[in-house]
Scaffold this motif. Structure first.
Motif, PDB file in Angstrom:
ATOM      1  N   ARG A 160       0.828  -1.218   0.000  1.00 16.88           N
ATOM      2  CA  ARG A 160       0.000   0.000   0.000  1.00 16.88           C
ATOM      3  C   ARG A 160       0.855   1.258   0.000  1.00 16.88           C
ATOM      4  N   TYR A 161       2.148   1.127   0.347  1.00 15.28           N
ATOM      5  CA  TYR A 161       3.039   2.282   0.372  1.00 15.28           C
ATOM      6  C   TYR A 161       4.108   2.251  -0.727  1.00 15.28           C
ATOM      7  N   SER A 162       4.181   1.168  -1.488  1.00 15.77           N
ATOM      8  CA  SER A 162       5.302   1.045  -2.409  1.00 15.77           C
ATOM      9  C   SER A 162       4.929   0.308  -3.695  1.00 15.77           C
ATOM     10  N   ALA A 163       5.617   0.694  -4.773  1.00 13.62           N
ATOM     11  CA  ALA A 163       5.637  -0.058  -6.025  1.00 13.62           C
ATOM     12  C   ALA A 163       7.078  -0.501  -6.239  1.00 13.62           C
ATOM     13  N   TRP A 164       7.264  -1.475  -7.104  1.00 16.09           N
ATOM     14  CA  TRP A 164       8.600  -2.060  -7.309  1.00 16.09           C
ATOM     15  C   TRP A 164       9.028  -1.885  -8.753  1.00 16.09           C
ATOM     16  N   PHE A 165      10.174  -1.245  -8.961  1.00 18.67           N
ATOM     17  CA  PHE A 165      10.763  -1.077 -10.282  1.00 18.67           C
ATOM     18  C   PHE A 165      12.180  -1.642 -10.233  1.00 18.67           C
ATOM     19  N   PRO A 166      12.329  -2.954 -10.353  1.00 17.84           N
ATOM     20  CA  PRO A 166      13.645  -3.570 -10.159  1.00 17.84           C
ATOM     21  C   PRO A 166      14.630  -3.245 -11.277  1.00 17.84           C
ATOM     22  N   HIS A 167      15.908  -3.231 -10.912  1.00 21.67           N
ATOM     23  CA  HIS A 167      16.974  -3.209 -11.911  1.00 21.67           C
ATOM     24  C   HIS A 167      17.115  -4.635 -12.442  1.00 21.67           C
ATOM     25  N   VAL A 168      16.654  -4.871 -13.654  1.00 18.14           N
ATOM     26  CA  VAL A 168      16.814  -6.200 -14.251  1.00 18.14           C
ATOM     27  C   VAL A 168      18.119  -6.239 -15.046  1.00 18.14           C
ATOM     28  N   TRP A 169      18.610  -7.433 -15.296  1.00 18.28           N
ATOM     29  CA  TRP A 169      19.913  -7.608 -15.933  1.00 18.28           C
ATOM     30  C   TRP A 169      19.736  -8.049 -17.377  1.00 18.28           C
ATOM     31  N   TYR A 170      20.572  -7.523 -18.241  1.00 18.18           N
ATOM     32  CA  TYR A 170      20.460  -7.719 -19.687  1.00 18.18           C
ATOM     33  C   TYR A 170      21.621  -8.567 -20.203  1.00 18.18           C
ATOM     34  N   THR A 171      21.329  -9.470 -21.138  1.00 13.48           N
ATOM     35  CA  THR A 171      22.394 -10.270 -21.741  1.00 13.48           C
ATOM     36  C   THR A 171      22.910  -9.598 -23.011  1.00 13.48           C
ATOM     37  N   ASN A 172      24.123  -9.965 -23.402  1.00 19.39           N
ATOM     38  CA  ASN A 172      24.688  -9.520 -24.671  1.00 19.39           C
ATOM     39  C   ASN A 172      24.075 -10.318 -25.819  1.00 19.39           C
ATOM     40  N   GLU A 173      24.400  -9.925 -27.036  1.00 20.33           N
ATOM     41  CA  GLU A 173      23.814 -10.569 -28.214  1.00 20.33           C
ATOM     42  C   GLU A 173      24.126 -12.060 -28.264  1.00 20.33           C
ATOM     43  N   ASP A 174      25.337 -12.455 -27.822  1.00 21.53           N
ATOM     44  CA  ASP A 174      25.707 -13.873 -27.858  1.00 21.53           C
ATOM     45  C   ASP A 174      25.232 -14.636 -26.626  1.00 21.53           C
ATOM     46  N   GLY A 175      24.455 -13.957 -25.776  1.00 22.66           N
ATOM     47  CA  GLY A 175      23.924 -14.607 -24.582  1.00 22.66           C
ATOM     48  C   GLY A 175      24.846 -14.557 -23.391  1.00 22.66           C
ATOM     49  N   SER A 176      26.054 -14.044 -23.583  1.00 20.49           N
ATOM     50  CA  SER A 176      27.017 -14.003 -22.485  1.00 20.49           C
ATOM     51  C   SER A 176      26.901 -12.692 -21.717  1.00 20.49           C
ATOM     52  N   GLY A 177      27.401 -12.724 -20.496  1.00 20.22           N
ATOM     53  CA  GLY A 177      27.506 -11.504 -19.724  1.00 20.22           C
ATOM     54  C   GLY A 177      26.171 -10.938 -19.300  1.00 20.22           C
ATOM     55  N   ARG A 178      26.224 -10.107 -18.281  1.00 21.53           N
ATOM     56  CA  ARG A 178      25.020  -9.435 -17.820  1.00 21.53           C
ATOM     57  C   ARG A 178      25.382  -8.028 -17.385  1.00 21.53           C
ATOM     58  N   TYR A 179      24.487  -7.109 -17.603  1.00 15.59           N
ATOM     59  CA  TYR A 179      24.683  -5.746 -17.138  1.00 15.59           C
ATOM     60  C   TYR A 179      23.308  -5.162 -16.869  1.00 15.59           C
ATOM     61  N   TYR A 180      23.230  -4.137 -16.057  1.00 11.29           N
ATOM     62  CA  TYR A 180      21.936  -3.517 -15.825  1.00 11.29           C
ATOM     63  C   TYR A 180      22.008  -2.025 -16.110  1.00 11.29           C
ATOM     64  N   THR A 181      20.851  -1.457 -16.417  1.00 13.19           N
ATOM     65  CA  THR A 181      20.750  -0.035 -16.700  1.00 13.19           C
ATOM     66  C   THR A 181      19.733   0.576 -15.735  1.00 13.19           C
ATOM     67  N   GLU A 182      19.492   1.865 -15.876  1.00 12.69           N
ATOM     68  CA  GLU A 182      18.515   2.547 -15.031  1.00 12.69           C
ATOM     69  C   GLU A 182      17.084   2.402 -15.557  1.00 12.69           C
ATOM     70  N   SER A 183      16.855   1.416 -16.402  1.00 14.86           N
ATOM     71  CA  SER A 183      15.520   1.196 -16.958  1.00 14.86           C
ATOM     72  C   SER A 183      14.486   0.970 -15.863  1.00 14.86           C
ATOM     73  N   THR A 184      13.261   1.411 -16.124  1.00 19.77           N
ATOM     74  CA  THR A 184      12.140   1.114 -15.227  1.00 19.77           C
ATOM     75  C   THR A 184      11.094   0.274 -15.955  1.00 19.77           C
ATOM     76  N   GLY A 185      11.558  -0.550 -16.893  1.00 21.52           N
ATOM     77  CA  GLY A 185      10.650  -1.271 -17.781  1.00 21.52           C
ATOM     78  C   GLY A 185       9.799  -2.327 -17.127  1.00 21.52           C
ATOM     79  N   MET A 186      10.313  -3.021 -16.093  1.00 17.47           N
ATOM     80  CA  MET A 186       9.535  -4.031 -15.385  1.00 17.47           C
ATOM     81  C   MET A 186       9.064  -3.423 -14.060  1.00 17.47           C
ATOM     82  N   MET A 187       7.858  -3.750 -13.648  1.00 19.94           N
ATOM     83  CA  MET A 187       7.363  -3.168 -12.400  1.00 19.94           C
ATOM     84  C   MET A 187       6.279  -4.026 -11.777  1.00 19.94           C
ATOM     85  N   ALA A 188       6.061  -3.815 -10.489  1.00 21.74           N
ATOM     86  CA  ALA A 188       4.995  -4.499  -9.762  1.00 21.74           C
ATOM     87  C   ALA A 188       4.340  -3.512  -8.800  1.00 21.74           C
TER      88      ALA A 188
END
Length: 250
Positions: A160-188
């Motif tokens: 009731r006091y909060s929504a969630w905008f997690p930092h999700v992790w992104y893969t590279n084109e070859d599927g390797s590695g992970r990095y995150y950005t300041e995106s707010t694309g996923m939320m709850a």
């Protein structure tokens, strides 16, 4: 000034940035501190009784990512019996019958609607939320793998006091590695609060900005937004639809 900044411990530097320079402060002012404090304090409570959640997905022609990444990870989740899947399909034609393919992999509750139209993230996600039946919603791209404890995390961070905008992790084109950005694309959030904000701005029919605008709308109704790093919440690579010359909010 830069010399003194270098002397600060990283955690203190991050805290000062959050207090003075985070996006909600820049756009809406320091009154957002109260919302953030209430949100943070409420997430410290113990989560003993879990509510069911609706996973809301809008899609067009990324069916293989949904079938190969999202659904297998969903089946591996703890408390999968507490997950409802709400899919709004804008007329995918990359598989012959997407609903049947989903049902082969997902035996839980499914709400599926297909209308052949141009994909717009704002409209498709709003529709997926509207057709869902539960009070806790998680809005998610079809290209995701979800963490096993996603039901617990949504219950903890969508209150009731909060929504969630997690930092999700992104893969590279070859599927390797992970990095995150300041995106707010996923939320709850709670569905009732999402509706109260007006949801995603449906005037935005091309790429971008609807997620950050929604982020600020929660603050306008007194709800703080929790950001957490989630390395097991993975966005699998696909070609970007970002147009040339796009100017981000930040």
């Amino acid at each position: 000034m830069r010399f003194f900044k270098r002397l600060l411990p990283p955690k203190l530097k991050q805290f000062l940035w959050f207090v003075f320079k985070s996006p909600q402060r820049k756009w809406l002012g320091y009154s957002t501190l109260l919302s953030d404090f209430k949100a943070w304090k409420n997430t410290r409570r113990s989560t003993t009784s879990l509510q069911a959640i609706s996973l809301c997905i809008g899609i067009k022609n990324r069916s293989h990512n949904l079938l190969n990444y999202a659904l297998p990870s969903l089946n591996a989740c703890e408390h999968k019996d507490l997950i409802e899947l709400s899919v709004f399909d804008c007329g995918s034609n990359d598989v012959s019958d997407l609903k049947s393919e989903i049902e082969k992999l997902w035996t839980g509750k499914l709400i599926y609607q297909c209308i052949d139209q141009k994909f717009a993230r704002s409209i498709s996600f709003n529709t997926a939320v509207k057709q869902s039946t539960l009070d806790l919603i998680l809005i998610c791209d079809a290209d995701m793998s979800l963490p096993k404890d996603i039901v617990l995390k949504v219950n903890r961070y969508a209150t009731r006091y909060s929504a969630w905008f997690p930092h999700v992790w992104y893969t590279n084109e070859d599927g390797s590695g992970r990095y995150y950005t300041e995106s707010t694309g996923m939320m709850a959030s709670r569905k009732s609060d999402f509706i109260k904000t007006g949801g995603y701005d449906e005037s935005i029919k091309e790429w971008g900005k609807e997620d950050w605008l929604l982020f600020f709308e929660f603050y306008k109704i007194g709800i703080g937004c929790i950001r957490s790093n989630e390395p097991e919440f993975i966005h699998h690579y696909h070609e970007s639809l970002k147009p040339e010359g796009f100017v981000p909010l930040f």
